[in-house]
Design a protein around this motif. Structure first.
Motif, PDB file in Angstrom:
ATOM      1  N   LYS A   1       7.438   7.341   3.971  1.00  0.00           N
ATOM      2  CA  LYS A   1       6.468   6.939   4.978  1.00  0.00           C
ATOM      3  C   LYS A   1       7.064   6.931   6.381  1.00  0.00           C
ATOM      4  CE  LYS A   1       2.177   6.151   4.105  1.00  0.00           C
ATOM      5  NZ  LYS A   1       1.206   6.983   4.832  1.00  0.00           N
TER       6      LYS A   1
ATOM      7  N   GLY B   1       1.001   2.178   5.563  1.00  0.00           N
ATOM      8  CA  GLY B   1      -0.095   2.491   4.640  1.00  0.00           C
ATOM      9  C   GLY B   1      -1.370   1.750   4.975  1.00  0.00           C
TER      10      GLY B   1
ATOM     11  N   ARG C   1       0.811  -1.217   0.000  1.00  0.00           N
ATOM     12  CA  ARG C   1       0.000   0.000   0.000  1.00  0.00           C
ATOM     13  C   ARG C   1       0.845   1.268   0.000  1.00  0.00           C
ATOM     14  NH1 ARG C   1      -1.293  -3.803   3.243  1.00  0.00           N
ATOM     15  NH2 ARG C   1      -0.239  -2.867   5.006  1.00  0.00           N
ATOM     16  N   VAL C   2       2.162   1.090   0.069  1.00  0.00           N
ATOM     17  CA  VAL C   2       3.053   2.242   0.189  1.00  0.00           C
ATOM     18  C   VAL C   2       3.953   2.318  -1.027  1.00  0.00           C
ATOM     19  CG1 VAL C   2       4.968   3.199   1.531  1.00  0.00           C
ATOM     20  CG2 VAL C   2       3.010   2.193   2.706  1.00  0.00           C
TER      21      VAL C   2
ATOM     22  N   PHE D   1      -2.419  10.180  -5.997  1.00  0.00           N
ATOM     23  CA  PHE D   1      -1.343   9.993  -6.979  1.00  0.00           C
ATOM     24  C   PHE D   1      -1.850  10.266  -8.397  1.00  0.00           C
ATOM     25  CE2 PHE D   1       0.983   7.277  -3.795  1.00  0.00           C
ATOM     26  CZ  PHE D   1       2.112   8.068  -3.755  1.00  0.00           C
TER      27      PHE D   1
ATOM     28  N   SER E   1       7.626  10.458   7.517  1.00  0.00           N
ATOM     29  CA  SER E   1       6.383  11.101   7.908  1.00  0.00           C
ATOM     30  C   SER E   1       5.962  10.624   9.291  1.00  0.00           C
ATOM     31  CB  SER E   1       5.327  10.774   6.852  1.00  0.00           C
ATOM     32  OG  SER E   1       4.057  11.055   7.312  1.00  0.00           O
TER      33      SER E   1
ATOM     34  N   GLU F   1      -4.284   6.213  -4.156  1.00  0.00           N
ATOM     35  CA  GLU F   1      -4.380   6.096  -5.612  1.00  0.00           C
ATOM     36  C   GLU F   1      -5.033   7.338  -6.219  1.00  0.00           C
ATOM     37  OE1 GLU F   1      -2.724   4.050  -7.484  1.00  0.00           O
ATOM     38  OE2 GLU F   1      -1.970   3.431  -5.518  1.00  0.00           O
TER      39      GLU F   1
ATOM     40  N   VAL G   1      -3.444   9.098   8.374  1.00  0.00           N
ATOM     41  CA  VAL G   1      -3.235   8.447   7.081  1.00  0.00           C
ATOM     42  C   VAL G   1      -1.799   8.700   6.620  1.00  0.00           C
ATOM     43  CG1 VAL G   1      -4.106   8.213   4.748  1.00  0.00           C
ATOM     44  CG2 VAL G   1      -5.649   8.948   6.560  1.00  0.00           C
ATOM     45  N   ALA G   2      -1.389   9.965   6.763  1.00  0.00           N
ATOM     46  CA  ALA G   2      -0.039  10.325   6.336  1.00  0.00           C
ATOM     47  C   ALA G   2       1.001   9.663   7.219  1.00  0.00           C
ATOM     48  CB  ALA G   2       0.130  11.834   6.365  1.00  0.00           C
TER      49      ALA G   2
ATOM     50  N   GLU H   1      -0.281  13.010 -10.730  1.00  0.00           N
ATOM     51  CA  GLU H   1       0.271  12.655 -12.035  1.00  0.00           C
ATOM     52  C   GLU H   1      -0.471  13.391 -13.159  1.00  0.00           C
ATOM     53  OE1 GLU H   1       0.306   8.371 -12.072  1.00  0.00           O
ATOM     54  OE2 GLU H   1       1.793   8.341 -10.453  1.00  0.00           O
TER      55      GLU H   1
END
Lengths: 332, 663
Positions: free
Chosen positions: A275, B640, A268-269, B653, A278, B650, B634-635, B657
């Motif tokens: 990460k 993740g 997921r990363v 990103f 952070s 997603e 979340v960050a 992009e």
């Protein structure tokens, strides 16, 4: 007797530790040998490139390539093995993520060659001879592999079916991966053949981590007497465990050393270093800029700590080149 | 694995709004529309003069039906303004409202650029990013949370009183929690109110008694909120109730105990009278205090100090048995759905400006002290008698003490000019003294304010435009204080001898505002006042749903503004209560339980305390109702394993992009 499935191993830019893992299977290696036919393994068996070239396409069931792609020869072999194999596996950190050789992306080719062939203290090279693709000596000419500006992962060069993580992958990871490949249904293409949770999940010290961890400074392993029971992050050691895929069963942590992140991020990363940065930055105790700088200054090598195994596959990929011309890779 | 996403091969409608000339003046909307039509997945692209207008909305709805659109992108103003509008349009068109994405073409592009060509190119980038992102959007649903109809009001000044009565009259149950022994707050201390010169007590005390007698109001004085748990609609409040040593139910307010106290004379400086008068250890803060119940001050009561008092108070109370020296602190927990904070202000401490001599020269007073001096119920029964027992013949009033000053507070306290004028009038009326008002600028921007200023000027008050630089005893030695200021209208330095100086001190946040802020999960503005959600459009709401602000805890204001705000806060609370539930935006975060490694990184970071560690599973868990979707966890999640609706990696990103891809 039905023909046994053919398996190949190959070695690109890496240290050779991944091949050790195959040997580390110990008795189980006999089961492997019994189950498959090893048709190519330069480090251990006498097969040549032409033997592979002679095979029909897709003749090999699975090829395990360890090492990153750094030279023209490695790239050619990657393409060749891809063509000859039904399944191509990136085996170990270097081929999965770029690995330690991938840290070369913090520099450019020129300065690397300078450092290695001219500046290193033990080198005597008065004429400043550097490796080149073509070399003429006494009317004889020899062609050598070219050396790329940028280190790439196997997956950045050819289509890869599965990834086996680790530096090197532990025997258990390899065994589990082989079982997956040999038995029954294959997972979706591109899967990393290891659990998809972070290392903390299987860390023996997990319970000792408090819910309100705050970090005032980082310590290097040689600077502290490490408590063998307590979570290493709570002791101020930079442990990559929270941002690193599990499956290895934390041998480093069990050996009283912090995880350095070799199994890469979870699925997921996209950027393991980003990460963990952070996450650690948000756990810093101080909210004052000056004190934060001081705390961060206790990490002497941030790129090497956070991107030790994954710089080429990270969002950063490499240091910007002066002409910022990344593609296509230049060959010397 | 996450469920597969509908990335659809088509069906996106793109609508470019002109916003009159706001956008169309700087961005070539036709070029944008033509460009949008070429993007992969886009079925239709149009531009319209005002997309938010009814015909604009209808256009989008019709396209959804006729062209079978699956996603909608509107490039217009800020999502803060019209995201809701267009989500509704998308929904009314028959799609999930979250199959929509808004491009902020106005604030992010046309308003901040002048080069039309470059702005148009930027607009293309923004639209391309949105088109790529919106394809990944998933259908989301708003969740409903029920609202407990009970309301907590913190602070029993005029703001808290007015809000409490409004809600109670609407049939809602209110818990009014006040830290002091009586409600009434600062307003109860004032003599008259500007500009109408109504008697403050006369208009306030009926409301105070109404609070006490209202069946829908539970009034807790000497009480403080110590803990706030839960979330909008379902708050659990812990209140600490300090002992009064007098049983509220038993005391009838006859005050015989005060007369009977072994102290024959009142000896304790009286807080309510700004320490200008004295009270006994057993006392009532002021005659109209609510509740009409005496209180014993532990610090000065002989029984508490020595345990050897004759307890004449208990004797005289006799069968009523209202006095209880054994009373203990109590903790109560209550459930409420909404909260109104009306914790008021703190007056600027005038000793912080040493050259004004407050605390050094006895005849320098603060405005609030003078309120008590001129009040008929005050320590001098309304006569202005100085600390040296003289009556003043000349009085100087200094505006902006602790306001509009780089060294103390930069902001204007809004009420000082008007109360300085009022005090000038009252002092002149009572003493016929010469009154000098030293002001920087005269700020009288309210209804009837300028007229009041003119009236006071006509009465003969002198106005000197200049900041007082120094106040010191007249070397001539006649007991005068010299007030030294540059009169900027005359262009000369003036030294005015006066008998009395009044410092019009400004309004500051309560000293414990930061603690209260943390307890109620609020934000503060730079000056330390509680921060409203939006300075114009949500002035009594906070960033915590279900918590509202009234009165000076949000910033300095006068009584009419305070009462208006209290009414607004009550109305906001009522709106929640009457609908009975609140719909929550669905862009909350969730822990992907099967892959969470239980590293606990996220837990201390949540500003809303929404994340907990579930010991049995050894995983983090997010309370969806508490989650505000800030994305911090979340960050920070290093593996993740926390995902946020509408802000999935997603999606982000894809947007990045799309933004960076060259056209």
């Amino acid at each position: 007797m039905a023909e046994k499935p053919k398996v190949a191993f190959y070695w690109c830019a890496s240290c050779g530790g991944c091949d050790e893992t195959v040997v580390d299977l110990a008795e189980a290696v006999l089961d492997v040998v019994a189950a498959v036919d090893i048709v190519f393994w330069p480090v251990a068996m006498d097969f040549k490139r032409k033997d592979v070239e002679a095979m029909p396409d897709d003749a090999i069931l699975a090829t395990f390539v360890n090492g990153a792609i750094r030279t023209t020869e490695q790239e050619e072999m990657a393409h060749l093995l891809r063509r000859k194999s039904k399944l191509l596996l990136a085996f170990g950190s270097c081929s999965h993520l770029g690995g330690i050789p991938g840290l070369a992306n913090l520099f450019d080719r020129e300065s690397i060659l300078q450092a290695v062939y001219c500046e290193s203290p033990s080198t005597v090279n008065e004429e400043g001879v550097l490796p080149s693709v073509r070399h003429n000596d006494n009317g004889h000419s020899v062609e050598l592999p070219g050396f790329y500006e940028t280190v790439r992962t196997l997956g950045q060069v050819v289509d890869v079916d599965f990834y086996i993580p680790g530096c090197p992958p532990t025997a258990r990871i390899l065994r589990t991966a082989l079982q997956t490949l040999l038995g029954g249904e294959l997972p979706p293409k591109g899967t990393v053949l290891a659990p998809d949770y972070a290392l903390c999940e299987e860390c023996p010290r997990k319970d000792s981590k408090p819910v309100n961890l705050s970090i005032s400074q980082f310590k290097r392993p040689q600077e502290v007497l490490i408590d063998e029971e307590k979570c290493l992050l709570t002791q101020g050691l930079l442990c990559m465990g929270p941002a690193t895929r599990g499956g290895c069963e934390a041998p480093c942590v069990q050996g009283n050393m912090p995880c350095t992140g070799c199994c890469g991020p979870t699925s997921r990363v996209r950027d393991q270093g980003g990460k963990i940065l952070s996450s650690l930055a948000s756990l810093l105790e101080s909210k004052e800029e000056g004190e934060i700088d001081q705390a961060l200054a206790t990490i002497p090598d941030p790129a090497g700590s956070f991107y030790r195994y994954g710089l080429p596959s990270s969002l950063l990929r490499r240091r910007k080149l002066p002409d910022s011309n990344l593609e296509p890779p230049k060959v010397r | 694995m996450p469920e597969p996403k509908d990335t659809g091969s088509g069906g996106i409608g793109v609508y470019v709004c002109h916003c009159g000339t706001n956008i169309a003046g700087t961005v070539d909307v036709n070029a944008l529309t033509e460009y949008a039509a070429t993007l992969p997945g886009v079925t239709v692209a149009r531009n319209y003069k005002y997309a938010c207008s009814t015909p604009g909305q209808e256009l989008i709805k019709r396209d959804i039906h006729e062209l079978n659109l699956t996603r909608v992108v509107v490039a217009a103003c800020s999502p803060c303004l019209h995201e809701k509008t267009f989500r509704n349009v998308t929904s009314e068109g028959g799609l999930n409202p979250y199959y929509f994405h808004m491009v902020n073409l106005r604030e992010h592009d046309s308003w901040v650029h002048t080069d039309k060509k470059a702005a148009t190119e930027k607009g293309k980038d923004l639209i391309r990013a949105a088109v790529r992102r919106v394809r990944l959007h998933r259908p989301l649903e708003r969740k409903r949370v029920s609202i407990d109809p009970n309301v907590l009001i913190v602070g029993g000044g005029i703001a808290g009183i007015h809000a409490a009565l409004t809600l109670a009259n609407a049939g809602k149950h209110v818990y009014l929690v006040e830290r002091d022994a009586t409600i009434g707050g600062h307003m109860a201390m004032f003599d008259k109110t500007f500009p109408t010169l109504d008697c403050a007590a006369c208009i306030l005390t009926p409301k105070m008694t109404a609070v006490k007698s209202h069946p829908n109001i539970t009034l807790w004085t000497l009480s403080e909120v110590t803990q706030v748990d839960g979330y909008v609609g379902n708050y659990k409040i812990t209140v600490k109730r300090k002992p009064r040593y007098v049983l509220e139910d038993a005391c009838v307010g006859c005050m015989e105990c005060i007369d009977a106290c072994v102290y024959k004379q009142a000896k304790v400086p009286d807080e309510f009278n700004m320490y200008l008068g004295k009270r006994k250890p057993i006392y009532i803060p002021f005659p109209q205090a609510v509740p009409q119940v005496v209180v014993i001050d532990r610090e000065s009561c002989i029984e508490f100090k020595s345990g050897k008092c004759k307890k004449t108070c208990v004797e005289v109370c006799a069968d009523r048995k209202a006095i209880d020296f054994q009373q203990q602190e109590k903790t109560e927990t209550i459930d409420v759905g909404t909260i109104i904070l009306a914790t008021g202000f703190f007056t600027f401490n005038a000793t912080r400006i040493p050259y004004y001599g407050y605390g050094t020269y006895p005849n320098v007073y603060t405005g609030l002290e003078v309120e008590r001096l001129v009040n008929a119920a005050g320590p001098t029964s309304g006569e202005i008698i100085l600390r040296d027992n003289r009556k003043p013949k000349a009085v100087g009033i200094v505006h902006c003490v602790g306001s509009r000053d780089e060294n103390t507070n930069r902001y204007c306290s809004r009420v000082c000019c008007m109360y300085s004028l009022k005090l000038a009038h009252l002092i002149k009326e009572k003493t016929d003294a010469e009154v000098f008002n030293f002001y920087i600028d005269m700020r009288t921007p309210g209804k009837g304010f300028e007229e009041f200023y003119n009236r006071v000027a006509e009465e003969g008050t002198h106005f000197i435009r200049g900041r007082v630089a120094d106040i010191y005893p007249d070397p001539a030695g006649d007991g005068h204080l010299l007030m030294c200021a540059e009169d900027t209208l005359m262009g000369t330095v003036r030294k005015i001898p006066v008998d009395m100086v009044v410092l019009s001190t400004g309004l500051e946040p309560q000293p414990d505002a930061q603690e209260v802020r943390r307890r109620f999960h609020l934000s503060c503005s730079g000056e330390g006042f509680f921060l409203e959600r939006h300075p114009k459009l949500a002035p009594v709401s906070t960033f915590t749903d279900g918590i509202f602000l009234a009165g000076c805890c949000q910033g300095p204001k006068d009584i009419p503004d305070t009462v208006a705000q209290a009414g607004a806060a009550a109305a906001e609370a009522l709106a929640l209560i009457d609908i009975g539930y609140i719909e929550q935006e669905p862009y909350t975060a969730q822990v992907l339980e099967e892959v969470c490694s239980g590293c606990k990184t996220c837990i201390p970071l949540c500003p809303y305390q929404a994340i907990s560690f579930v010991e049995e599973k050894k995983k983090a868990e997010i309370n969806e109702v508490l989650c505000k979707g800030c994305g911090t966890c979340v960050a920070s999640c290093p593996s993740g394993s926390i995902q946020q609706n509408l802000f999935e990696d997603e999606e982000i990103f894809e947007e990045v992009e799309g933004l960076l891809a060259y056209a």
